[in-house]
Motif scaffolding. Structure first.
Motif, PDB file in Angstrom:
ATOM      1  N   ALA A 122       0.819  -1.215   0.000  1.00 58.40           N
ATOM      2  CA  ALA A 122       0.000   0.000   0.000  1.00 58.40           C
ATOM      3  C   ALA A 122       0.852   1.263   0.000  1.00 58.40           C
ATOM      4  CB  ALA A 122      -0.935  -0.006   1.208  1.00 58.40           C
ATOM      5  N   LEU A 123       1.903   1.301   0.816  1.00 61.80           N
ATOM      6  CA  LEU A 123       2.711   2.512   0.883  1.00 61.80           C
ATOM      7  C   LEU A 123       3.542   2.716  -0.379  1.00 61.80           C
ATOM      8  CD1 LEU A 123       3.935   2.826   4.590  1.00 61.80           C
ATOM      9  CD2 LEU A 123       2.659   4.503   3.259  1.00 61.80           C
ATOM     10  N   VAL A 124       4.103   1.640  -0.924  1.00 63.49           N
ATOM     11  CA  VAL A 124       4.860   1.794  -2.178  1.00 63.49           C
ATOM     12  C   VAL A 124       3.927   2.293  -3.278  1.00 63.49           C
ATOM     13  CG1 VAL A 124       6.196   0.614  -3.944  1.00 63.49           C
ATOM     14  CG2 VAL A 124       6.588   0.071  -1.537  1.00 63.49           C
ATOM     15  N   ARG A 125       2.703   1.754  -3.342  1.00 64.33           N
ATOM     16  CA  ARG A 125       1.743   2.208  -4.350  1.00 64.33           C
ATOM     17  C   ARG A 125       1.393   3.680  -4.174  1.00 64.33           C
ATOM     18  NH1 ARG A 125      -2.097  -0.691  -7.204  1.00 64.33           N
ATOM     19  NH2 ARG A 125      -2.880   1.394  -7.647  1.00 64.33           N
ATOM     20  N   GLU A 126       1.290   4.136  -2.913  1.00 66.74           N
ATOM     21  CA  GLU A 126       0.951   5.541  -2.674  1.00 66.74           C
ATOM     22  C   GLU A 126       2.018   6.471  -3.239  1.00 66.74           C
ATOM     23  OE1 GLU A 126      -1.836   6.477  -1.869  1.00 66.74           O
ATOM     24  OE2 GLU A 126      -2.768   5.248  -0.320  1.00 66.74           O
ATOM     25  N   PHE A 127       3.274   6.068  -3.117  1.00 61.97           N
ATOM     26  CA  PHE A 127       4.369   6.917  -3.624  1.00 61.97           C
ATOM     27  C   PHE A 127       4.587   6.759  -5.125  1.00 61.97           C
ATOM     28  CE2 PHE A 127       5.485   7.315   0.839  1.00 61.97           C
ATOM     29  CZ  PHE A 127       6.014   8.603   0.916  1.00 61.97           C
ATOM     30  N   PHE A 128       4.182   5.605  -5.673  1.00 66.39           N
ATOM     31  CA  PHE A 128       4.357   5.350  -7.103  1.00 66.39           C
ATOM     32  C   PHE A 128       3.025   4.882  -7.691  1.00 66.39           C
ATOM     33  CE2 PHE A 128       8.475   4.681  -5.088  1.00 66.39           C
ATOM     34  CZ  PHE A 128       9.328   5.444  -5.887  1.00 66.39           C
ATOM     35  N   PRO A 129       2.049   5.799  -7.772  1.00 68.37           N
ATOM     36  CA  PRO A 129       0.683   5.400  -8.157  1.00 68.37           C
ATOM     37  C   PRO A 129       0.559   4.844  -9.564  1.00 68.37           C
ATOM     38  CG  PRO A 129       0.908   7.799  -8.118  1.00 68.37           C
ATOM     39  CD  PRO A 129       2.143   7.244  -7.496  1.00 68.37           C
ATOM     40  N   GLY A 130       1.491   5.158 -10.443  1.00 66.69           N
ATOM     41  CA  GLY A 130       1.392   4.663 -11.811  1.00 66.69           C
ATOM     42  C   GLY A 130       2.063   3.319 -12.029  1.00 66.69           C
ATOM     43  N   GLU A 131       2.688   2.798 -10.973  1.00 60.37           N
ATOM     44  CA  GLU A 131       3.449   1.557 -11.096  1.00 60.37           C
ATOM     45  C   GLU A 131       2.624   0.348 -10.654  1.00 60.37           C
ATOM     46  OE1 GLU A 131       6.514   0.972 -12.117  1.00 60.37           O
ATOM     47  OE2 GLU A 131       7.379   2.975 -12.320  1.00 60.37           O
ATOM     48  N   GLU A 132       2.886  -0.780 -11.288  1.00 61.39           N
ATOM     49  CA  GLU A 132       2.341  -2.041 -10.790  1.00 61.39           C
ATOM     50  C   GLU A 132       3.300  -2.569  -9.734  1.00 61.39           C
ATOM     51  OE1 GLU A 132       1.183  -6.553 -12.290  1.00 61.39           O
ATOM     52  OE2 GLU A 132       1.672  -4.984 -13.753  1.00 61.39           O
ATOM     53  N   VAL A 133       2.793  -2.766  -8.534  1.00 56.65           N
ATOM     54  CA  VAL A 133       3.633  -3.161  -7.411  1.00 56.65           C
ATOM     55  C   VAL A 133       3.297  -4.593  -7.017  1.00 56.65           C
ATOM     56  CG1 VAL A 133       4.266  -2.681  -5.014  1.00 56.65           C
ATOM     57  CG2 VAL A 133       3.762  -0.787  -6.573  1.00 56.65           C
ATOM     58  N   LYS A 134       4.338  -5.393  -6.799  1.00 48.66           N
ATOM     59  CA  LYS A 134       4.145  -6.770  -6.364  1.00 48.66           C
ATOM     60  C   LYS A 134       5.086  -7.060  -5.210  1.00 48.66           C
ATOM     61  CE  LYS A 134       3.847 -11.506  -8.121  1.00 48.66           C
ATOM     62  NZ  LYS A 134       4.011 -12.392  -9.312  1.00 48.66           N
ATOM     63  N   VAL A 135       4.525  -7.628  -4.133  1.00 49.32           N
ATOM     64  CA  VAL A 135       5.330  -8.000  -2.974  1.00 49.32           C
ATOM     65  C   VAL A 135       5.457  -9.519  -2.964  1.00 49.32           C
ATOM     66  CG1 VAL A 135       5.569  -7.884  -0.467  1.00 49.32           C
ATOM     67  CG2 VAL A 135       4.466  -5.998  -1.694  1.00 49.32           C
ATOM     68  N   VAL A 136       6.697 -10.021  -2.968  1.00 54.08           N
ATOM     69  CA  VAL A 136       6.932 -11.463  -3.018  1.00 54.08           C
ATOM     70  C   VAL A 136       7.870 -11.868  -1.890  1.00 54.08           C
ATOM     71  CG1 VAL A 136       6.631 -11.514  -5.519  1.00 54.08           C
ATOM     72  CG2 VAL A 136       8.930 -11.280  -4.563  1.00 54.08           C
ATOM     73  N   LEU A 137       7.834 -13.144  -1.538  1.00 54.51           N
ATOM     74  CA  LEU A 137       8.816 -13.691  -0.612  1.00 54.51           C
ATOM     75  C   LEU A 137      10.117 -13.937  -1.371  1.00 54.51           C
ATOM     76  CD1 LEU A 137       6.686 -16.280   1.389  1.00 54.51           C
ATOM     77  CD2 LEU A 137       7.493 -14.044   2.166  1.00 54.51           C
TER      78      LEU A 137
END
Length: 483
Positions: free
Chosen positions: A16-31
């Protein structure tokens, strides 16, 4: 953009926080164990140790935090969650040179924190300072939240969540589907012959729900949608008559119907609402710019908004809400100023200012793919234009909530004149009493204040499935409210 973590902890907060700073990016959190080099170099790596939290970014920025005594940073805890948010927000601000209006807060109810602070005896100023210091909320938003929290506490002081509840009834039909909409709704033209069948199903759901709440009284009744005024005058009268048949109105403080779309409003429908005891309605333009209305799929123009509003006043309604959306395609300061100016001439009793939220399932996302995101924006200045316009109309902020993927990291705010506050709007956000929700896609909420627990039950969204399984909708409510 990949964020990799060595343990499955706080993925949502990181995403959520990474998306807030980079709203145009597709963000994926992985192990880390699931990360593959062909995904590209991770933008962020997070490691959770017994005594240390560490973040390292591809650009070379890094940070560490030591766990307090008695706390392990290798397992879930409130202390670790806060440490993740504090560090991630600080480092993302350092990398981008930006701050966010709501700081590190990612929940939908930032006023909840201010409400809690006031409940502990803090002043509004102290509650605002807490939001600024502990959560990096901007001064403007912190004082807005504290002001609204104080007003909400006053309004909710007359609500008894144990003996009362709220009733929501959804009418899932619309003249057309708007570009930004993801609510459960169906084009009326395709379902015209089954509307009465839907009302039959609603009555069956009313009957079983009323038995579950025997001895309790609704504080608010809200008929929403969709667009309830797609129903004919006789169907509206039938619906309201059924609500009054099954539920006691002795203590109802507010009875709202979303008239919503100006192209669905007629004098006969307004009379049916008024004669049924409805006290509060919505006439929602969303914008007062005709070109934008065409683009977002509204079948009316701004003149239709004025006519519908005047008709509602002439019919005797003295509590009218209007909704607008900031951040619609192609709209900037000039367009928002025009909308606020035109609405100011009508003087509604309640103005809800929405920041455009890019919702999964809406046609807006398809539009952005085809046209680009460049013309979708909301700014401090447009939010301020709306806030100042509401103040000039004599309206004060009384409720606030946020949504995922909201344009500009802003918020939705309701403004109203004294005594015309939308009580249901506050109740749905603050979760102080149960809400019995009827109709396709409606979500009921059971609040257990003594246990600090909330449970939910969702009706089928698919209209055909709802009609065919109304007995199952009743059983879901029995399981939720019957204990």
């Amino acid at each position: 953009m990949i964020a990799a973590a060595d343990k499955d902890l706080y993925r949502y907060e990181i995403h959520a926080l990474v998306r807030e700073f980079f709203p145009g990016e597709e963000v994926k959190v992985v192990l880390e164990s699931q990360y593959s080099p062909d995904q590209g170099e991770p933008f962020l790596r997070v490691s959770f140790g017994e005594k240390q939290l560490r973040m390292s970014f591809a650009c070379g920025v890094s940070g560490e935090a030591e766990a307090p005594d008695g706390v392990s940073f290798a397992e879930k805890s409130r202390v670790l969650r806060d440490a993740v948010k504090h560090m991630l927000y600080a480092k993302l601000s350092e990398i981008t040179g930006r701050t966010l209006p709501w700081g590190e807060l990612i929940g939908i109810r930032p006023t909840k924190l201010a409400m809690n602070a006031l409940g502990e005896g803090m002043s509004k100023a102290e509650a605002a300072e807490l939001l600024m210091n502990e959560h990096k909320v901007s001064r403007e938003k912190a004082f807005l939240a504290a002001d609204i929290a104080g007003r909400e506490r006053e309004i909710l002081s007359g609500i008894d969540g144990r003996s009362g509840y709220s009733l929501y009834i959804g009418i899932p039909f619309c003249p057309t589907t708007c570009l930004y909409c993801s609510f459960t709704s169906y084009p009326l033209a395709a379902w015209q012959d089954r509307v009465d069948e839907y009302l039959d199903a609603l009555e069956r759901e009313m009957a079983c729900t009323a038995s579950l709440f025997a001895g309790r009284y609704p504080d608010t009744v809200y008929i929403g949608g969709g667009t309830p005024t797609t129903l004919s005058p006789s169907q509206l009268a039938r619906l309201i008559g059924a609500v009054r048949k099954y539920f006691p109105f002795d203590r109802v403080k507010e009875f709202t119907v979303e008239a919503g779309r100006p192209d669905s409003i007629t004098k006969e429908k307004l009379l049916a609402l008024r004669d049924g005891g409805v006290g509060r309605i919505s006439v929602n333009p969303q914008t007062m710019n005709d070109e934008t209305l065409k683009l977002i799929g509204r079948r009316h123009d701004t003149e239709a908004v004025r006519r519908a509003y005047s008709l509602a006043r002439e019919t005797g309604f003295d509590n009218i809400n209007m909704d607008i959306i900031l951040g619609l395609p192609g709209e900037g300061e000039k367009e928002v100023s025009r909308t606020i100016s035109e609405i100011g001439k009508m003087r509604p009793d309640d103005l809800t200012v929405h920041s455009l939220a890019l919702k999964r399932g809406s046609k807006m996302l398809e539009w952005i793919v085809e046209n680009g995101a460049g013309s979708i924006s909301n700014t401090d200045s447009t939010m301020r234009i709306a806030a100042e316009g509401a103040a000039e109309m004599g309206l004060v902020p009384y409720y606030l909530y946020r949504q995922k993927n909201m344009s500009g990291n802003f918020e939705n705010v309701g403004y109203a004149s004294e005594g015309k506050y939308g009580i249901y709007n506050i109740l749905i956000m603050e979760e102080v009493e149960s809400i019995a929700a009827l109709g396709a896609g409606a979500i009921s909420k059971a609040v257990f204040p003594d246990e600090n627990r909330i449970e939910r039950a969702e009706n089928n969204k698919d209209l055909k499935s709802y009609l065919e399984n109304i007995d199952e909708m009743c059983r879901r409510k029995e399981r939720l409210f019957g204990t």
